[in-house]
Design a protein around this motif. Sequence first.
Motif, PDB file in Angstrom:
ATOM      1  N   LYS A   3       0.837  -1.202   0.000  1.00  0.00           N
ATOM      2  CA  LYS A   3       0.000   0.000   0.000  1.00  0.00           C
ATOM      3  C   LYS A   3       0.871   1.251   0.000  1.00  0.00           C
ATOM      4  N   ALA A   4       1.930   1.227   0.788  1.00  0.00           N
ATOM      5  CA  ALA A   4       2.846   2.370   0.837  1.00  0.00           C
ATOM      6  C   ALA A   4       3.517   2.584  -0.517  1.00  0.00           C
ATOM      7  N   GLN A  28       1.739   6.920  -6.492  1.00  0.00           N
ATOM      8  CA  GLN A  28       0.703   7.906  -6.810  1.00  0.00           C
ATOM      9  C   GLN A  28       1.150   9.304  -6.419  1.00  0.00           C
ATOM     10  N   SER A  29       1.761   9.411  -5.265  1.00  0.00           N
ATOM     11  CA  SER A  29       2.256  10.709  -4.798  1.00  0.00           C
ATOM     12  C   SER A  29       3.336  11.233  -5.750  1.00  0.00           C
ATOM     13  N   ARG A  60       1.672  12.467  -8.862  1.00  0.00           N
ATOM     14  CA  ARG A  60       1.035  13.769  -8.638  1.00  0.00           C
ATOM     15  C   ARG A  60       2.070  14.888  -8.610  1.00  0.00           C
ATOM     16  N   VAL A  91       2.256   1.757  -3.473  1.00  0.00           N
ATOM     17  CA  VAL A  91       1.239   2.300  -4.384  1.00  0.00           C
ATOM     18  C   VAL A  91       1.008   3.773  -4.088  1.00  0.00           C
ATOM     19  N   GLU A  92       0.838   4.112  -2.807  1.00  0.00           N
ATOM     20  CA  GLU A  92       0.620   5.511  -2.438  1.00  0.00           C
ATOM     21  C   GLU A  92       1.836   6.359  -2.783  1.00  0.00           C
TER      22      GLU A  92
END
Length: 183
Positions: A51-52, A58-59, A62, A54-55
């Motif tokens: 999850k980290a 994504q971060s 962005r 993936v985040e």
Amino acid sequence: MSNLDNIIDEILQDAENESKKIVEDAKSEVANLVGKTESEAQKKADKIVEKAKVEGAQSKDRIISNSSLTARDMVLVAKQEMINKVFDLTKEKLKTLNHEVYLSFVEKSLKTLEIKEDSEIILTESEKNLAGEKLFGIKVANETVESGFSLRNGKIILNNEFSSLIDLTKEDLEQEVAEKLFS
């Protein structure tokens, strides 16, 4: 009593064996529980790490996207400033037109305007000094303009100052100027 001793020994032996079996089963159960717990903990840890990741991705995306937009905006601002500078330089250059080119511009422009008996032409200071009292049969006004000329028909002033003419056509010409500058 030996028979009784044998039975007691046998019962003790059975109890000891049963006790060892219970301890072994308990140790086995503890090992299984520890293994399951470790396995579940590892799965949870793996999920958290995934999850980290993936985040984080994504971060990162962005941040890259925002940076790209900011860079694009900065380029657009710089391009617009250059286009504006071209128009400003053009206005300045038109202020210094030589006499013959200036007169040619005025003459061509006057052909498209409605000139009346009481019309007055408003010229630049230097052209007013060269023109005298009339220019192309039109009375020269006492006031002056910064560049280009204006024509007064009674209370109506037809503005043909270069800065005004450029401002009027600027929006239409910006694309063409941009293509010439940035192509």
